[in-house]
Design an enzyme around this catalytic site. Structure first.
Site, PDB file in Angstrom:
ATOM      1  N   ASN A   1     -16.465 -16.077 -61.214  1.00 32.91           N
ATOM      2  CA  ASN A   1     -15.718 -15.613 -60.041  1.00 32.91           C
ATOM      3  C   ASN A   1     -16.283 -14.279 -59.552  1.00 32.91           C
ATOM      4  O   ASN A   1     -16.501 -14.071 -58.347  1.00 32.91           O
ATOM      5  CB  ASN A   1     -14.237 -15.399 -60.383  1.00 32.91           C
ATOM      6  CG  ASN A   1     -13.509 -16.665 -60.773  1.00 32.91           C
ATOM      7  OD1 ASN A   1     -13.982 -17.769 -60.550  1.00 32.91           O
ATOM      8  ND2 ASN A   1     -12.338 -16.494 -61.366  1.00 32.91           N
TER       9      ASN A   1
ATOM     10  N   ASP B   1     -10.787 -10.290 -60.531  1.00 31.49           N
ATOM     11  CA  ASP B   1     -12.238 -10.512 -60.496  1.00 31.49           C
ATOM     12  C   ASP B   1     -12.816 -10.037 -59.164  1.00 31.49           C
ATOM     13  O   ASP B   1     -13.873  -9.422 -59.118  1.00 31.49           O
ATOM     14  CB  ASP B   1     -12.555 -11.991 -60.709  1.00 31.49           C
ATOM     15  CG  ASP B   1     -11.949 -12.532 -61.989  1.00 31.49           C
ATOM     16  OD1 ASP B   1     -11.878 -11.780 -62.980  1.00 31.49           O
ATOM     17  OD2 ASP B   1     -11.547 -13.709 -61.999  1.00 31.49           O
TER      18      ASP B   1
ATOM     19  N   ASP C   1      -9.219 -19.714 -57.437  1.00 25.86           N
ATOM     20  CA  ASP C   1      -9.723 -18.593 -58.226  1.00 25.86           C
ATOM     21  C   ASP C   1     -10.769 -17.791 -57.471  1.00 25.86           C
ATOM     22  O   ASP C   1     -10.857 -16.571 -57.610  1.00 25.86           O
ATOM     23  CB  ASP C   1     -10.354 -19.117 -59.520  1.00 25.86           C
ATOM     24  CG  ASP C   1      -9.311 -19.506 -60.552  1.00 25.86           C
ATOM     25  OD1 ASP C   1      -8.225 -19.954 -60.140  1.00 25.86           O
ATOM     26  OD2 ASP C   1      -9.578 -19.365 -61.754  1.00 25.86           O
TER      27      ASP C   1
ATOM     28  N   ARG D   1     -10.635 -25.251 -74.596  1.00 26.07           N
ATOM     29  CA  ARG D   1     -11.965 -24.628 -74.617  1.00 26.07           C
ATOM     30  C   ARG D   1     -12.480 -24.375 -76.024  1.00 26.07           C
ATOM     31  O   ARG D   1     -13.605 -23.913 -76.185  1.00 26.07           O
ATOM     32  CB  ARG D   1     -11.938 -23.325 -73.814  1.00 26.07           C
ATOM     33  CG  ARG D   1     -11.033 -22.270 -74.403  1.00 26.07           C
ATOM     34  CD  ARG D   1     -10.638 -21.175 -73.403  1.00 26.07           C
ATOM     35  NE  ARG D   1     -11.738 -20.463 -72.806  1.00 26.07           N
ATOM     36  CZ  ARG D   1     -11.582 -19.464 -71.914  1.00 26.07           C
ATOM     37  NH1 ARG D   1     -10.366 -19.078 -71.551  1.00 26.07           N
ATOM     38  NH2 ARG D   1     -12.633 -18.867 -71.401  1.00 26.07           N
TER      39      ARG D   1
ATOM     40  N   GLU E   1     -16.090 -14.369 -65.071  1.00 29.14           N
ATOM     41  CA  GLU E   1     -17.442 -13.852 -64.819  1.00 29.14           C
ATOM     42  C   GLU E   1     -18.117 -14.573 -63.645  1.00 29.14           C
ATOM     43  O   GLU E   1     -18.778 -13.938 -62.818  1.00 29.14           O
ATOM     44  CB  GLU E   1     -18.289 -13.982 -66.085  1.00 29.14           C
ATOM     45  CG  GLU E   1     -17.711 -13.220 -67.267  1.00 29.14           C
ATOM     46  CD  GLU E   1     -16.592 -13.965 -68.002  1.00 29.14           C
ATOM     47  OE1 GLU E   1     -15.876 -13.331 -68.791  1.00 29.14           O
ATOM     48  OE2 GLU E   1     -16.443 -15.198 -67.773  1.00 29.14           O
TER      49      GLU E   1
ATOM     50  N   GLY F   1      -7.472 -14.587 -59.701  1.00 32.17           N
ATOM     51  CA  GLY F   1      -8.795 -14.229 -59.183  1.00 32.17           C
ATOM     52  C   GLY F   1      -8.845 -12.892 -58.491  1.00 32.17           C
ATOM     53  O   GLY F   1      -9.929 -12.387 -58.174  1.00 32.17           O
TER      54      GLY F   1
ATOM     55  N   TYR G   1      -5.414 -23.964 -71.927  1.00 34.34           N
ATOM     56  CA  TYR G   1      -6.848 -24.005 -72.193  1.00 34.34           C
ATOM     57  C   TYR G   1      -7.204 -25.136 -73.147  1.00 34.34           C
ATOM     58  O   TYR G   1      -6.499 -25.398 -74.128  1.00 34.34           O
ATOM     59  CB  TYR G   1      -7.313 -22.696 -72.840  1.00 34.34           C
ATOM     60  CG  TYR G   1      -7.224 -21.476 -71.970  1.00 34.34           C
ATOM     61  CD1 TYR G   1      -7.893 -21.409 -70.746  1.00 34.34           C
ATOM     62  CD2 TYR G   1      -6.495 -20.365 -72.378  1.00 34.34           C
ATOM     63  CE1 TYR G   1      -7.819 -20.278 -69.959  1.00 34.34           C
ATOM     64  CE2 TYR G   1      -6.432 -19.218 -71.600  1.00 34.34           C
ATOM     65  CZ  TYR G   1      -7.090 -19.182 -70.387  1.00 34.34           C
ATOM     66  OH  TYR G   1      -7.025 -18.059 -69.606  1.00 34.34           O
TER      67      TYR G   1
ATOM     68  N   LYS H   1      -6.043  -0.791 -62.366  1.00 36.75           N
ATOM     69  CA  LYS H   1      -5.323  -1.655 -61.432  1.00 36.75           C
ATOM     70  C   LYS H   1      -3.860  -1.750 -61.864  1.00 36.75           C
ATOM     71  O   LYS H   1      -3.542  -1.639 -63.033  1.00 36.75           O
ATOM     72  CB  LYS H   1      -5.939  -3.059 -61.432  1.00 36.75           C
ATOM     73  CG  LYS H   1      -7.463  -3.083 -61.316  1.00 36.75           C
ATOM     74  CD  LYS H   1      -8.019  -4.494 -61.413  1.00 36.75           C
ATOM     75  CE  LYS H   1      -7.932  -5.092 -62.807  1.00 36.75           C
ATOM     76  NZ  LYS H   1      -9.115  -4.763 -63.640  1.00 36.75           N
TER      77      LYS H   1
END
Length: 318
Positions: A42, A260, A296, A109, A40, A257, A107, A227
């Site tokens: 990015n 994004d 990123d 997190r 988000e 990235g 991660y 995509k």
């Protein structure tokens, strides 16, 4: 309160990012490069670089990493006025390595400051005054309270006529595909713009047949931008499918990235008044530029750089 509201608002976790300085990998390396990243943030940086006003909010630890991320995103011109620093939990952390051509992300997190995001951290006035709310499946995956915040943000956007853009951003290190389906497919039904990857759709729908997948997309009210086709992006609108070839690149340096940046290119096109077709072309261009540099978000292009390519301007080296 600041009345200069951004055109597009997004929210979610941004983490410290550490990558080894060479190809030895994490286990055998003692030197790392520090940056930060999050789908988000990015996206918000990309939209801002493309000349539009973006706002990003989250929870960050009131620690050196959190302050560094906040300064970094603010330094890119993103509105961070609704970001909160807290002693309640630390800033999230991730490590990324590329060994033998394969990229792996680790991660750290769980229980992070951003995982404490909840409905109480939403500013309805902030969302109300945006033109587009951009959400991702990652925010839904980091905690139940963050998922509920996404649901309530969508409700607020709907209430005030704000368009909803949704990137499922499927992360199977954060939840199972069964858990993801229960949340992400209903959100796709809510979106005005749905921006999945083809591989994500195969997993979410549990089918490999492309024709069947696109039949399902045609049933959505959303304009879908897919995509990851055969060197093409596919636009599904009013029951029709249009194809847009990728912009050719000489060498792929770092694919992280790109998605994004792609989403930001599409949304920036919408904000500039471009047609859906023109917005997809811009998205393709931004995605192609991102993968040609490391990081990123560091390689995200500015609007001036995009215009220079469109106008075929000659680069003056010195």
């Amino acid at each position: 309160m600041d009345k200069q509201f951004p055109e597009v608002v997004t929210f979610g976790e941004s983490m410290v990012l550490m990558t080894p300085v060479n190809t030895k990998g994490i286990e055998y390396n003692n030197e790392f490069i520090k940056s930060f990243g999050g789908a988000e943030s990015n996206f918000a940086i990309a939209v801002t670089r493309l000349g539009n006003k973006a706002g990003w909010f989250s929870r960050l630890g009131k620690d050196p990493f959190g302050r560094n991320i906040l300064k970094g995103v603010r330094g890119e011109g993103v509105d961070v006025s609704r970001v909160g620093l807290t002693h309640e939990a630390p800033t999230g952390f991730m490590l990324r390595e590329t060994v033998a051509g394969k990229t792996s992300v680790y991660y750290y997190r769980s229980g992070s400051a951003a995982s404490k995001l909840s409905t109480e951290h939403l500013d309805e006035e902030y969302i109300k005054n945006a033109k587009i709310l951009h959400i991702t499946g990652i925010t839904c995956a980091i905690s139940e309270s963050a998922r509920n915040a996404v649901y309530d943000a969508v409700r607020m956007a709907r209430k005030h006529g704000v368009k909803i853009c949704f990137d499922p951003n499927l992360r199977l290190k954060l939840w199972t595909i069964e858990e993801a389906r229960e949340v992400l497919l209903p959100l796709a039904d809510e979106a005005d713009y749905f921006l999945p990857g083809l591989d994500e759709l195969k997993l979410l729908y549990g089918i490999n047949n492309t024709e069947e997948i696109f039949s399902k997309l045609k049933e959505l009210k959303a304009v879908s931008v897919v995509k990851g086709g055969n060197d093409e992006t596919l636009l599904v609108e009013n029951g029709e499918v249009a194809s847009f070839p990728y912009m050719p690149v000489e060498k792929v340096i770092d694919p992280i990235g790109a998605g994004d940046g792609f989403c930001a290119g599409f949304v920036s096109g919408l904000l500039k008044g471009f047609s859906h077709h023109e917005s997809v072309r811009l998205a393709n261009m931004v995605g192609a530029l991102v993968i040609q540099s490391e990081g990123d978000w560091e390689g995200l292009p500015t609007w001036e750089e995009v215009q220079a390519i469109l106008n075929k301007e000659i680069h003056i080296e010195r």
